[in-house]
Design a protein around this motif. Structure first.
Motif, PDB file in Angstrom:
ATOM      1  N   ALA A 104       0.824  -1.209   0.000  1.00  0.00           N
ATOM      2  CA  ALA A 104       0.000   0.000   0.000  1.00  0.00           C
ATOM      3  C   ALA A 104       0.855   1.254   0.000  1.00  0.00           C
ATOM      4  N   GLY A 105       1.998   1.220   0.692  1.00  0.00           N
ATOM      5  CA  GLY A 105       2.873   2.396   0.749  1.00  0.00           C
ATOM      6  C   GLY A 105       3.512   2.711  -0.584  1.00  0.00           C
ATOM      7  N   LEU A 106       3.941   1.693  -1.306  1.00  0.00           N
ATOM      8  CA  LEU A 106       4.548   1.887  -2.627  1.00  0.00           C
ATOM      9  C   LEU A 106       3.503   1.978  -3.736  1.00  0.00           C
ATOM     10  N   ARG A 107       2.258   1.637  -3.387  1.00  0.00           N
ATOM     11  CA  ARG A 107       1.122   1.714  -4.300  1.00  0.00           C
ATOM     12  C   ARG A 107       1.215   0.754  -5.482  1.00  0.00           C
ATOM     13  N   ARG A 108       1.890  -0.397  -5.245  1.00  0.00           N
ATOM     14  CA  ARG A 108       1.973  -1.398  -6.311  1.00  0.00           C
ATOM     15  C   ARG A 108       2.350  -2.754  -5.719  1.00  0.00           C
TER      16      ARG A 108
END
Length: 127
Positions: A104-108
């Protein structure tokens, strides 16, 4: 089976993170990633993003045909349930170099080297 699960998980790398996402084109969350990797239908999108119920997730993994294995005996291709934060359950797929997960933090979806940094609540193996 484990090589196929790892290959399907790796095929998702680069897909964008999408809460309750179920396909690579539109985005995936950890449940969608695990379902694709294990080649099982993803469950309904009726779960909270926080405050995940580990027992409910374990029951869902069992209903999908995965069998529990002791965490110390987990192998590449096994699915881990971890506690990524307070009351935040997260699924990931072990690989030979680390694990694939929807970050979720890196969005991928990414493959992260090494062991998961979170407490492991359980491990499951595809049949």
């Amino acid at each position: 089976m484990s090589a196929a699960i790892v290959a399907r998980a790796r095929a998702c790398i680069g897909a964008r993170f999408r809460p309750q996402g179920r396909n690579i084109a539109e985005g995936l969350d950890c449940v969608g990633l695990a379902a694709i990797a294990c080649d099982v239908p993803a469950p309904a999108r009726d779960y909270a993003l926080r405050g995940g119920d580990g027992d409910r997730i374990a029951a869902g993994l069992a209903a999908a045909g995965l069998i529990p294995v002791p965490w110390p005996e987990a192998l590449p291709g096994d699915v881990l349930l971890v506690e990524a934060g307070p009351a935040q359950a997260h699924l990931l797929v072990l690989t030979d170099v680390g694990f694939v997960h929807a970050d979720a933090g890196l969005r991928r979806v990414v493959e992260t080297p090494g062991r998961p940094p979170w407490p492991v609540l359980g491990a499951w193996r595809g049949t």
